[in-house]
Design a protein around this motif. Structure first.
Motif, short mmCIF file in Angstrom:
data_model
loop_
_atom_site.label_atom_id
_atom_site.label_comp_id
_atom_site.label_asym_id
_atom_site.label_seq_id
_atom_site.Cartn_x
_atom_site.Cartn_y
_atom_site.Cartn_z
N GLY A 129 0.77 -1.23 0.00
CA GLY A 129 0.00 0.00 0.00
C GLY A 129 0.81 1.29 0.00
O GLY A 129 0.25 2.37 -0.26
N VAL A 130 2.12 1.22 0.29
CA VAL A 130 2.93 2.44 0.42
C VAL A 130 2.99 3.19 -0.91
O VAL A 130 2.71 4.41 -0.96
CB VAL A 130 4.35 2.10 0.91
CG1 VAL A 130 5.22 3.36 0.92
CG2 VAL A 130 4.30 1.50 2.31
N TYR A 131 3.33 2.48 -1.99
CA TYR A 131 3.43 3.15 -3.30
C TYR A 131 2.07 3.69 -3.76
O TYR A 131 2.00 4.72 -4.42
CB TYR A 131 3.99 2.18 -4.34
CG TYR A 131 5.51 2.05 -4.33
CD1 TYR A 131 6.26 2.58 -3.28
CD2 TYR A 131 6.19 1.41 -5.36
CE1 TYR A 131 7.64 2.47 -3.26
CE2 TYR A 131 7.58 1.30 -5.35
CZ TYR A 131 8.30 1.84 -4.28
OH TYR A 131 9.68 1.73 -4.26
N LEU A 132 1.00 2.98 -3.40
CA LEU A 132 -0.35 3.45 -3.78
C LEU A 132 -0.66 4.79 -3.12
O LEU A 132 -1.19 5.70 -3.75
CB LEU A 132 -1.41 2.42 -3.34
CG LEU A 132 -1.84 1.36 -4.35
CD1 LEU A 132 -2.94 0.50 -3.73
CD2 LEU A 132 -2.31 1.96 -5.66
N PHE A 183 -6.44 2.77 3.20
CA PHE A 183 -6.25 4.22 3.28
C PHE A 183 -6.07 4.81 1.87
O PHE A 183 -6.63 5.87 1.55
CB PHE A 183 -5.04 4.54 4.16
CG PHE A 183 -4.72 6.01 4.26
CD1 PHE A 183 -5.67 6.91 4.73
CD2 PHE A 183 -3.48 6.50 3.89
CE1 PHE A 183 -5.39 8.27 4.82
CE2 PHE A 183 -3.18 7.85 3.98
CZ PHE A 183 -4.14 8.74 4.45
N ALA A 184 -5.33 4.10 1.03
CA ALA A 184 -5.15 4.54 -0.36
C ALA A 184 -6.50 4.59 -1.07
O ALA A 184 -6.79 5.52 -1.84
CB ALA A 184 -4.20 3.61 -1.10
N PHE A 185 -7.37 3.59 -0.80
CA PHE A 185 -8.71 3.56 -1.40
C PHE A 185 -9.52 4.79 -0.95
O PHE A 185 -10.27 5.37 -1.73
CB PHE A 185 -9.46 2.29 -1.00
CG PHE A 185 -8.99 1.05 -1.75
CD1 PHE A 185 -7.88 1.08 -2.58
CD2 PHE A 185 -9.68 -0.15 -1.61
CE1 PHE A 185 -7.46 -0.06 -3.26
CE2 PHE A 185 -9.27 -1.28 -2.29
CZ PHE A 185 -8.16 -1.24 -3.11
N GLU A 186 -9.36 5.17 0.32
CA GLU A 186 -10.07 6.35 0.83
C GLU A 186 -9.60 7.61 0.10
O GLU A 186 -10.40 8.48 -0.25
CB GLU A 186 -9.82 6.51 2.34
CG GLU A 186 -10.55 5.49 3.19
CD GLU A 186 -10.21 5.66 4.67
OE1 GLU A 186 -9.86 6.79 5.07
OE2 GLU A 186 -10.30 4.67 5.42
N LEU A 187 -8.29 7.70 -0.14
CA LEU A 187 -7.75 8.85 -0.86
C LEU A 187 -8.30 8.91 -2.28
O LEU A 187 -8.57 9.99 -2.81
CB LEU A 187 -6.22 8.79 -0.89
CG LEU A 187 -5.48 8.86 0.47
CD1 LEU A 187 -3.97 8.76 0.26
CD2 LEU A 187 -5.83 10.16 1.20
N MET A 188 -8.46 7.73 -2.90
CA MET A 188 -9.01 7.69 -4.25
C MET A 188 -10.44 8.22 -4.27
O MET A 188 -10.83 9.01 -5.15
CB MET A 188 -8.99 6.26 -4.78
CG MET A 188 -7.58 5.72 -5.05
SD MET A 188 -7.60 3.95 -5.45
CE MET A 188 -5.86 3.54 -5.19
N GLN A 189 -11.24 7.78 -3.29
CA GLN A 189 -12.62 8.24 -3.23
C GLN A 189 -12.70 9.74 -2.90
O GLN A 189 -13.56 10.44 -3.42
CB GLN A 189 -13.41 7.42 -2.20
CG GLN A 189 -13.67 5.99 -2.68
CD GLN A 189 -14.29 5.12 -1.60
OE1 GLN A 189 -13.62 4.49 -0.82
NE2 GLN A 189 -15.62 5.13 -1.56
#
Length: 357
Positions: free
Chosen positions: A278-281, A314-320
């Motif tokens: 998930g870090v790179y995402l 958390f990356a998914f939340e940032l995308m949304q």
């Protein structure tokens, strides 16, 4: 044991005769009632047999069908559809999805009919998916209270789904009467509208039996209800039907992510493994949206499975937050090196940011 402790034989005999006499009278009335009920049941069976000649084999007419008012109807799932493997798979997928969504509420659904009919689970699920709090009583035991709660929940659901073209195939009565087809229709609509991170089985259809009273006669018909069509998108088609183009896609995605990650002197060569923690995402989302993600929001060097899942979620939340649809993948799938899930997430970024500098 002394003689004084034991009743005499004559006393016992007298008591038994009294009991027999009493039970005989009681038994006589019970037998008469039983015979009357058998005659009544037999009459009911005969009536049902005459009135319902078209009923599919294996389906029972329920006693309440005979009590239907003129032009009223009752709908039930045909027993054969209960054993349909695709339908069972759909029910299982929806059940697991609800439990995943409501894990924090400590709600565990085991049976969709028994657990969804009173509105409690549907209320919590809709609130979680929509971010809206509904003004309903928390616990309702009475039938009236349950139906009032269902009414409020379904009005909120319909206000969200109807404008997007969803056909409402459910009602307060059908869900409260534990009609599984209505419950499944509603859950499928919610899952698809809110972009649930699940894959629904495709082309699931069931047979339903409709019993209707016309001119005092029960009429029956069997209808086919399509619960899901295809959920396949262009990316699924590419992966499933054009594997020869997969390397071209992977190459395009690597070029795309490195164009941005290179700004931090980072480079990706393996898509499925290098995005798994998930870090790179997270860093990629910061670069695409042009903001710095504070390091205390995620694990820069995650070690456990849970920490990696936290990062991807958390990356998914940032995308949304960036206006993207919720990814059609679970964070756990990305962490588990599921190539299809990882490519789906990256492809979503690619289609939205491919022209970003």
């Amino acid at each position: 044991v002394s003689d004084t402790d034991t009743p005499s034989a004559s006393m016992q005999s007298s008591k038994m005769k009294k009991d027999e006499s009493f039970l005989g009278k009681l038994g006589g009335s019970l037998v008469r009632k039983k015979k009357n009920k058998e005659v009544s049941d037999l009459h009911e069976e005969g009536k049902n047999a005459i009135n319902a000649p078209l009923l599919p084999s294996g389906t029972e007419i329920h006693p309440e069908d005979a009590l239907l008012e003129e032009n009223a109807e009752r709908i039930m799932l045909d027993p054969s559809s209960h054993e349909n493997p695709k339908f069972k798979d759909l029910v299982k997928t929806l059940t697991e999805w609800i439990n995943s969504e409501l894990e924090e509420e400590r709600i565990i659904v085991k049976d969709l009919e028994e657990d969804c009919y009173d509105g409690q689970v549907l209320q919590k699920l809709f609130e979680k998916l929509s971010g809206r709090k509904l003004n309903v009583a928390e616990v309702t035991q009475s039938e009236i209270g349950q139906k009032q709660k269902l009414q409020t929940v379904l009005e909120a659901v319909n206000s969200v789904l109807r404008p997007h073209g969803w056909t409402v195939e459910w009602s307060v009565e059908s869900i409260h009467s534990k009609y599984l087809v209505s419950i499944v229709y509603l859950l499928v609509a919610l899952a698809m509208h809110f972009q649930a991170a699940i894959r629904l089985p495709e082309h699931v259809s069931v047979q339903v039996v409709v019993v209707k009273k016309l001119e005092g006669i029960l009429q029956t018909a069997v209808l086919t209800k399509e619960l899901t069509t295809t959920t396949e998108d262009a990316f699924d088609t590419l992966l499933d039907h054009a594997p020869d183009k997969l390397n071209v896609v992977k190459s395009s995605l690597i070029t795309f992510v490195n164009k941005h990650l290179n700004k931090l002197n980072l480079e990706v060569t393996e898509l499925e493994s290098q995005f798994a923690d998930g870090v790179y995402l997270i860093l990629l989302m910061g670069l695409l949206e042009d903001y710095f993600v504070p390091l205390y929001n995620f694990f820069l060097t995650p070690e456990s499975f849970e920490q990696k899942v936290h990062n991807v979620a958390f990356a998914f939340e940032l995308m949304q937050d960036g206006g993207l649809m919720k990814p059609k993948a679970r964070p756990e799938d990305v962490v588990n090196l599921n190539l299809k899930a990882t490519l789906r997430v990256l492809y979503n970024l690619f289609t939205n940011y491919k022209n970003s500098e």
